[in-house]
Scaffold this active site. Structure first.
Site, mmCIF file in Angstrom:
data_model
loop_
_atom_site.group_PDB
_atom_site.id
_atom_site.type_symbol
_atom_site.label_atom_id
_atom_site.label_comp_id
_atom_site.label_asym_id
_atom_site.label_seq_id
_atom_site.Cartn_x
_atom_site.Cartn_y
_atom_site.Cartn_z
ATOM 1 N N GLU A 188 0.827 -1.212 0.000
ATOM 2 C CA GLU A 188 0.000 0.000 0.000
ATOM 3 C C GLU A 188 0.863 1.264 0.000
ATOM 4 O O GLU A 188 0.528 2.248 -0.647
ATOM 5 C CB GLU A 188 -0.958 0.008 1.193
ATOM 6 C CG GLU A 188 -2.101 -0.986 1.062
ATOM 7 C CD GLU A 188 -2.976 -0.744 -0.170
ATOM 8 O OE1 GLU A 188 -3.042 0.391 -0.662
ATOM 9 O OE2 GLU A 188 -3.579 -1.717 -0.652
ATOM 10 N N CYS A 198 -25.666 1.572 -12.382
ATOM 11 C CA CYS A 198 -24.806 2.767 -12.377
ATOM 12 C C CYS A 198 -25.572 4.032 -12.808
ATOM 13 O O CYS A 198 -26.046 4.136 -13.950
ATOM 14 C CB CYS A 198 -23.623 2.530 -13.306
ATOM 15 S SG CYS A 198 -22.526 3.946 -13.380
ATOM 16 N N ASP A 219 -9.374 5.892 -1.990
ATOM 17 C CA ASP A 219 -8.313 6.562 -2.743
ATOM 18 C C ASP A 219 -8.934 7.109 -4.028
ATOM 19 O O ASP A 219 -10.160 7.042 -4.204
ATOM 20 C CB ASP A 219 -7.144 5.603 -3.021
ATOM 21 C CG ASP A 219 -7.519 4.502 -4.006
ATOM 22 O OD1 ASP A 219 -8.720 4.358 -4.310
ATOM 23 O OD2 ASP A 219 -6.617 3.786 -4.477
ATOM 24 N N TYR A 273 -6.348 6.499 4.247
ATOM 25 C CA TYR A 273 -6.583 5.451 3.247
ATOM 26 C C TYR A 273 -5.799 4.181 3.602
ATOM 27 O O TYR A 273 -6.340 3.072 3.615
ATOM 28 C CB TYR A 273 -6.183 5.936 1.834
ATOM 29 C CG TYR A 273 -6.123 4.791 0.868
ATOM 30 C CD1 TYR A 273 -7.288 4.265 0.341
ATOM 31 C CD2 TYR A 273 -4.901 4.178 0.544
ATOM 32 C CE1 TYR A 273 -7.257 3.163 -0.506
ATOM 33 C CE2 TYR A 273 -4.858 3.085 -0.291
ATOM 34 C CZ TYR A 273 -6.036 2.582 -0.813
ATOM 35 O OH TYR A 273 -6.005 1.479 -1.631
#
Ligand code: SF4
Length: 345
Positions: A38, A207, A139, A121
């Protein structure tokens, strides 16, 4: 939000068949490897990170190994990933974990947030992926996917806060790490910044941006700030045997702890020659090399003028002297590599 369970299930089904095979993804995730990946992935792509991750874990397979490493070795291995503050914090964080936490990562976001280099994050990603907690990391990739799914028109960076709230109900109590990684993969492979592949998306029937025909307008970008230009002067000092002076930058600040060809402050006002040479590490006759070295950092553009001098006698004991073919054994940032190419071609 309508039907969070349906959204979660459809994305997890898609992930089962389409997940990327990445060296830090395992059935039983190791917090050290999750954290390392990460940190490396901040501001860098998976394609670039893969080989660095393998090199780091080959050389420092455990947190204890990384904590025991020399900072210079870590910075050197980090070369090419940029943003060296991340490497310094990585090393500091490993040391803190070994000395204050018995070599284990704390499992709460709150405690992780107190560690060097771990922001909101990263803390949420570690707790979800490594410790199976239903955290909601946001993010840029995840923000884009959720902004489109829910047709959110808040511009970045405020968007991240809204996304965090809307994302939480989508993260399941069982295997939350899979959902987080599924979102990462969806953002990278399907819901890309330009030209998303909506016809292959498991969320295409839900969506809102696709329904409204505004996919490519989202997320709304914040107005771009114009980057200021800073100016600096670099001092190239070479002895009779072609050794050049390098020195270490102060630990704190930009490129802290890295090696450099000695340079002045980097400031907004241009340097006049008489003023610049007062910043030089030795008294000498200076020659200005033609041209300017240009480099762009996150917050500013840098223009560097190079002054050079030849010395028969090394007039300073600070720093190290080495020939250009020895430069690669030092942790030199990209901007200094540009300076070297400017001088030696
Ligand atoms: S349908 Fe298109 S815009 Fe909507 S989430 Fe899927 S890829 Fe992104």
């Amino acid at each position: 939000m309508r039907q969070p369970l349906k959204l979660t299930t459809s994305l997890l089904d898609w992930y089962r068949d389409n997940r990327r095979d990445l060296p830090w993804r395992t059935e039983d995730p190791d917090p050290y490897r999750v954290w390392l990946s990460e940190i490396m992935l901040q501001q860098t792509t998976v394609a670039v990170v893969r080989s660095y991750f393998e090199a780091f874990t080959g050389r420092w397979p455990t947190l204890d190994d990384l904590a025991a490493a020399e900072l210079d070795a870590v910075l050197h291995a980090w070369q090419g990933l940029g943003y060296y503050a991340r490497a310094r914090n990585l090393h500091r964080c490993a040391k803190v974990l070994v000395t204050e936490f018995g070599g284990r990562f704390p499992e709460s976001e709150k405690e992780l947030l107190r560690l060097p280099g771990i922001g909101a994050y990263t803390a949420a990603a570690i707790t979800a992926i490594a410790f199976g907690q239903p955290s909601a990391p946001v993010d840029g990739n995840i923000a884009r996917v959720i902004a489109r799914l829910m047709k959110l028109e808040t511009p970045l960076p405020g968007l991240r806060r809204d996304v965090g709230e809307l994302l939480a109900p989508l993260i399941p109590a069982q295997k939350p790490g899979d959902m987080v990684q599924a979102l990462m993969d969806l953002g990278s492979a399907i819901c890309k910044p330009g030209k998303p592949l909506c016809d292959q998306c498991p969320w295409r029937t839900s969506c809102a941006a696709l329904k409204a025909g505004v996919v490519e307008q989202l997320p709304v970008k914040a107005a771009k700030k114009i980057k200021p230009v800073r100016h600096g002067v670099v001092f190239w000092i070479e002895d009779d045997e072609s050794h050049v002076l390098l020195r270490r930058r102060p630990e704190k600040g930009l490129l802290g702890g890295m090696m450099e060809i000695p340079s002045s402050d980097w400031r907004e006002k241009k340097w006049r020659m008489e003023e610049a040479i007062k910043e030089a590490p030795v008294l000498a006759e200076w020659q200005t090399l033609p041209g300017t070295v240009r480099h762009t950092f996150t917050h500013f553009h840098l223009h560097l003028i190079v002054l050079s001098t030849h010395t028969h006698q090394r007039k300073t004991n600070s720093g190290v002297w080495c020939t250009p073919n020895q430069f690669s054994s030092h942790a030199l940032p990209s901007v200094m590599k540009k300076v070297i190419r400017h001088v030696v071609g």
